[in-house]
Design a protein around this motif. Structure first.
Motif, PDB file in Angstrom:
ATOM      1  N   PRO A 169     -17.769  55.081  -5.259  1.00  0.00           N
ATOM      2  CA  PRO A 169     -18.414  55.770  -4.300  1.00  0.00           C
ATOM      3  C   PRO A 169     -17.924  55.819  -2.606  1.00  0.00           C
ATOM      4  O   PRO A 169     -16.627  54.493  -3.005  1.00  0.00           O
ATOM      5  N   SER A 170     -17.366  56.639  -1.981  1.00  0.00           N
ATOM      6  CA  SER A 170     -16.782  56.455  -1.046  1.00  0.00           C
ATOM      7  C   SER A 170     -17.686  55.690   0.126  1.00  0.00           C
ATOM      8  O   SER A 170     -17.102  55.619   0.903  1.00  0.00           O
ATOM      9  N   SER A 171     -18.804  56.366  -0.213  1.00  0.00           N
ATOM     10  CA  SER A 171     -19.838  55.228   1.188  1.00  0.00           C
ATOM     11  C   SER A 171     -21.093  55.023   0.359  1.00  0.00           C
ATOM     12  O   SER A 171     -20.876  56.016  -0.872  1.00  0.00           O
ATOM     13  N   TYR A 172     -21.745  54.679   0.923  1.00  0.00           N
ATOM     14  CA  TYR A 172     -23.055  53.720   0.735  1.00  0.00           C
ATOM     15  C   TYR A 172     -24.216  54.049   1.917  1.00  0.00           C
ATOM     16  O   TYR A 172     -23.908  54.278   3.030  1.00  0.00           O
ATOM     17  N   SER A 173     -25.804  53.897   1.053  1.00  0.00           N
ATOM     18  CA  SER A 173     -26.757  53.897   2.395  1.00  0.00           C
ATOM     19  C   SER A 173     -27.550  52.461   1.408  1.00  0.00           C
ATOM     20  O   SER A 173     -27.518  52.278   0.238  1.00  0.00           O
ATOM     21  N   ILE A 174     -28.315  52.459   2.408  1.00  0.00           N
ATOM     22  CA  ILE A 174     -28.904  51.435   2.068  1.00  0.00           C
ATOM     23  C   ILE A 174     -29.905  51.392   0.728  1.00  0.00           C
ATOM     24  O   ILE A 174     -30.135  50.651  -0.061  1.00  0.00           O
ATOM     25  N   SER A 175     -30.311  52.484   0.177  1.00  0.00           N
ATOM     26  CA  SER A 175     -31.581  52.939  -0.724  1.00  0.00           C
ATOM     27  C   SER A 175     -30.731  52.972  -1.927  1.00  0.00           C
ATOM     28  O   SER A 175     -30.548  52.709  -3.063  1.00  0.00           O
ATOM     29  N   ASP A 176     -28.666  53.409  -1.772  1.00  0.00           N
ATOM     30  CA  ASP A 176     -27.893  53.441  -3.143  1.00  0.00           C
ATOM     31  C   ASP A 176     -27.572  51.559  -3.071  1.00  0.00           C
ATOM     32  O   ASP A 176     -28.124  51.627  -4.476  1.00  0.00           O
ATOM     33  N   ASN A 213     -28.706  39.337  -0.373  1.00  0.00           N
ATOM     34  CA  ASN A 213     -28.245  38.820   0.943  1.00  0.00           C
ATOM     35  C   ASN A 213     -27.433  39.429   1.583  1.00  0.00           C
ATOM     36  O   ASN A 213     -27.178  39.003   2.990  1.00  0.00           O
ATOM     37  N   LEU A 214     -26.243  40.523   1.255  1.00  0.00           N
ATOM     38  CA  LEU A 214     -25.330  40.485   2.181  1.00  0.00           C
ATOM     39  C   LEU A 214     -25.747  41.327   3.297  1.00  0.00           C
ATOM     40  O   LEU A 214     -26.505  41.652   3.262  1.00  0.00           O
ATOM     41  N   THR A 215     -24.544  40.622   4.093  1.00  0.00           N
ATOM     42  CA  THR A 215     -24.865  41.557   5.049  1.00  0.00           C
ATOM     43  C   THR A 215     -23.893  42.624   5.622  1.00  0.00           C
ATOM     44  O   THR A 215     -22.968  42.868   4.546  1.00  0.00           O
ATOM     45  N   GLU A 216     -24.043  43.747   6.256  1.00  0.00           N
ATOM     46  CA  GLU A 216     -23.061  44.684   6.789  1.00  0.00           C
ATOM     47  C   GLU A 216     -21.609  44.527   6.706  1.00  0.00           C
ATOM     48  O   GLU A 216     -20.924  45.467   5.709  1.00  0.00           O
ATOM     49  N   GLU A 217     -20.846  43.364   7.128  1.00  0.00           N
ATOM     50  CA  GLU A 217     -19.845  43.270   7.160  1.00  0.00           C
ATOM     51  C   GLU A 217     -19.089  42.506   5.771  1.00  0.00           C
ATOM     52  O   GLU A 217     -17.905  43.658   5.299  1.00  0.00           O
ATOM     53  N   GLU A 218     -20.282  42.045   4.975  1.00  0.00           N
ATOM     54  CA  GLU A 218     -20.074  41.721   3.909  1.00  0.00           C
ATOM     55  C   GLU A 218     -20.015  42.796   2.978  1.00  0.00           C
ATOM     56  O   GLU A 218     -18.941  42.903   2.174  1.00  0.00           O
ATOM     57  N   MET A 219     -20.298  44.282   3.138  1.00  0.00           N
ATOM     58  CA  MET A 219     -20.433  45.289   1.979  1.00  0.00           C
ATOM     59  C   MET A 219     -19.216  45.280   1.944  1.00  0.00           C
ATOM     60  O   MET A 219     -18.682  45.983   1.091  1.00  0.00           O
ATOM     61  N   HIS A 220     -18.347  45.258   3.353  1.00  0.00           N
ATOM     62  CA  HIS A 220     -16.891  46.250   3.245  1.00  0.00           C
ATOM     63  C   HIS A 220     -15.727  44.907   2.843  1.00  0.00           C
ATOM     64  O   HIS A 220     -14.528  45.759   2.714  1.00  0.00           O
ATOM     65  N   LEU A 221     -16.164  43.562   2.778  1.00  0.00           N
ATOM     66  CA  LEU A 221     -15.075  42.349   2.262  1.00  0.00           C
ATOM     67  C   LEU A 221     -14.957  43.313   0.792  1.00  0.00           C
ATOM     68  O   LEU A 221     -15.481  44.152  -0.327  1.00  0.00           O
ATOM     69  N   THR A 222     -13.562  42.990   0.312  1.00  0.00           N
ATOM     70  CA  THR A 222     -12.786  43.813  -0.390  1.00  0.00           C
ATOM     71  C   THR A 222     -11.780  42.080  -1.352  1.00  0.00           C
ATOM     72  O   THR A 222     -11.681  41.299  -0.682  1.00  0.00           O
ATOM     73  N   PHE A 223     -11.725  42.845  -2.791  1.00  0.00           N
ATOM     74  CA  PHE A 223     -10.676  41.768  -3.382  1.00  0.00           C
ATOM     75  C   PHE A 223      -9.537  42.749  -3.972  1.00  0.00           C
ATOM     76  O   PHE A 223      -9.778  44.423  -4.112  1.00  0.00           O
ATOM     77  N   ILE A 224      -8.915  42.139  -4.112  1.00  0.00           N
ATOM     78  CA  ILE A 224      -7.480  43.462  -5.253  1.00  0.00           C
ATOM     79  C   ILE A 224      -7.555  43.175  -6.751  1.00  0.00           C
ATOM     80  O   ILE A 224      -7.203  41.783  -6.924  1.00  0.00           O
ATOM     81  N   ILE A 230     -17.558  45.377  -1.902  1.00  0.00           N
ATOM     82  CA  ILE A 230     -18.262  45.168  -2.207  1.00  0.00           C
ATOM     83  C   ILE A 230     -19.074  45.852  -2.873  1.00  0.00           C
ATOM     84  O   ILE A 230     -19.958  45.945  -3.519  1.00  0.00           O
ATOM     85  N   TYR A 231     -19.551  46.997  -2.325  1.00  0.00           N
ATOM     86  CA  TYR A 231     -20.469  47.407  -2.247  1.00  0.00           C
ATOM     87  C   TYR A 231     -20.004  49.138  -3.523  1.00  0.00           C
ATOM     88  O   TYR A 231     -20.426  48.986  -4.138  1.00  0.00           O
ATOM     89  N   GLU A 232     -18.845  49.298  -3.333  1.00  0.00           N
ATOM     90  CA  GLU A 232     -18.133  49.490  -4.937  1.00  0.00           C
ATOM     91  C   GLU A 232     -18.635  48.575  -5.926  1.00  0.00           C
ATOM     92  O   GLU A 232     -18.474  49.211  -7.307  1.00  0.00           O
ATOM     93  N   ASN A 233     -18.283  47.728  -5.566  1.00  0.00           N
ATOM     94  CA  ASN A 233     -18.657  47.000  -7.243  1.00  0.00           C
ATOM     95  C   ASN A 233     -19.395  46.886  -7.560  1.00  0.00           C
ATOM     96  O   ASN A 233     -20.446  46.149  -8.743  1.00  0.00           O
ATOM     97  N   ILE A 234     -20.655  46.250  -6.703  1.00  0.00           N
ATOM     98  CA  ILE A 234     -22.406  46.928  -6.899  1.00  0.00           C
ATOM     99  C   ILE A 234     -22.517  48.182  -7.550  1.00  0.00           C
ATOM    100  O   ILE A 234     -23.478  47.656  -8.650  1.00  0.00           O
ATOM    101  N   ALA A 235     -22.113  49.363  -7.305  1.00  0.00           N
ATOM    102  CA  ALA A 235     -21.908  50.579  -8.104  1.00  0.00           C
ATOM    103  C   ALA A 235     -21.541  49.836  -9.163  1.00  0.00           C
ATOM    104  O   ALA A 235     -22.404  50.691 -10.183  1.00  0.00           O
ATOM    105  N   LEU A 236     -20.272  49.972  -9.640  1.00  0.00           N
ATOM    106  CA  LEU A 236     -19.615  49.420 -10.912  1.00  0.00           C
ATOM    107  C   LEU A 236     -20.633  48.444 -11.369  1.00  0.00           C
ATOM    108  O   LEU A 236     -20.266  49.135 -12.764  1.00  0.00           O
ATOM    109  N   TYR A 237     -21.086  48.207 -11.261  1.00  0.00           N
ATOM    110  CA  TYR A 237     -21.978  46.745 -12.190  1.00  0.00           C
ATOM    111  C   TYR A 237     -23.170  47.262 -12.429  1.00  0.00           C
ATOM    112  O   TYR A 237     -24.243  46.674 -13.355  1.00  0.00           O
ATOM    113  N   ALA A 238     -24.044  47.998 -11.809  1.00  0.00           N
ATOM    114  CA  ALA A 238     -25.587  48.822 -11.651  1.00  0.00           C
ATOM    115  C   ALA A 238     -24.393  49.766 -12.504  1.00  0.00           C
ATOM    116  O   ALA A 238     -25.920  50.023 -14.399  1.00  0.00           O
ATOM    117  N   TRP A 239     -23.870  50.492 -12.960  1.00  0.00           N
ATOM    118  CA  TRP A 239     -22.855  51.388 -13.644  1.00  0.00           C
ATOM    119  C   TRP A 239     -22.587  50.590 -15.169  1.00  0.00           C
ATOM    120  O   TRP A 239     -23.452  51.346 -16.113  1.00  0.00           O
TER     121      TRP A 239
END
Length: 180
Positions: free
Chosen positions: A19-26, A132-143, A153-162
């Motif tokens: 995803p290129s972005s996310y919403s709270i409901s996503d 319990n993730l904050t908005e800031e933590e949602m945008h933390l990244t790993f390589i 992080i929000y991308e990885n949440i979507a990946l693991y739901a998939w």
């Protein structure tokens, strides 16, 4: 079997798209999926015989048993990646060869109950972290060391739901095709 038929067996819910972005409901929906995976998976496999657990979900694919053990292995790795990302500055994650792990004796032969129990405990801890993730933590990244991709992080949440739905579909579609 046609290439299209094989592709549908490999990717029954389609390929993952970051995803290129996310919403709270996503995020809430994805966390709900991750939270409930152990229960849904258990309900999907609890009455399968050893013969059924040793059935491949597609030609040259894993058996149901291997899929269950793979989910435990994969989700343990993912949980650790989340923790690294939350505690280190843009960590480079460690990868693993999931195909080789699925060929190890535990994945090919062991009872699935330990992996189901592990998934239950792991997903309780994991969803607590995710909720319990904050908005800031949602945008933390790993390589990722192979692709060099910086994953949020929000991308990885979507990946693991998939990932949850992807492998559940392998099992459920097989059960439907086999009339189990």
């Amino acid at each position: 079997m046609s290439a299209d038929d094989l592709e549908k067996l490999k990717y029954p819910i389609g390929h993952f798209q970051f995803p290129s972005s996310y919403s709270i409901s996503d995020i809430e929906e994805d966390i709900h999926t991750i939270c409930h995976l152990p229960q849904v998976l258990r309900e999907s496999v609890q009455y399968l015989s050893d013969e059924q657990l040793n059935t491949h979900y597609r030609p040259d694919g894993w058996t149901v048993r291997q899929v269950v053990h793979h989910m435990a292995d994969s989700h343990m790795n993912s949980y650790i990646r989340f923790k690294w990302t939350l505690t280190e500055t843009q960590p480079t994650i460690k990868t693993y060869d999931e195909k080789k792990w699925a060929e190890l004796p535990d994945a090919k032969n062991d009872a699935i109950e330990p992996s189901l129990l592990l998934l239950t405990a792991l997903h309780l801890k994991w969803t607590n972290v995710l909720r319990n993730l904050t908005e800031e933590e949602m945008h933390l990244t790993f390589i990722h060391p192979e692709s060099g991709r910086q994953t949020k992080i929000y991308e990885n949440i979507a990946l693991y739901a998939w990932h949850c739905n992807h492998h559940l579909a392998h099992i459920m579609n097989l059960a439907e095709r086999m009339n189990w």
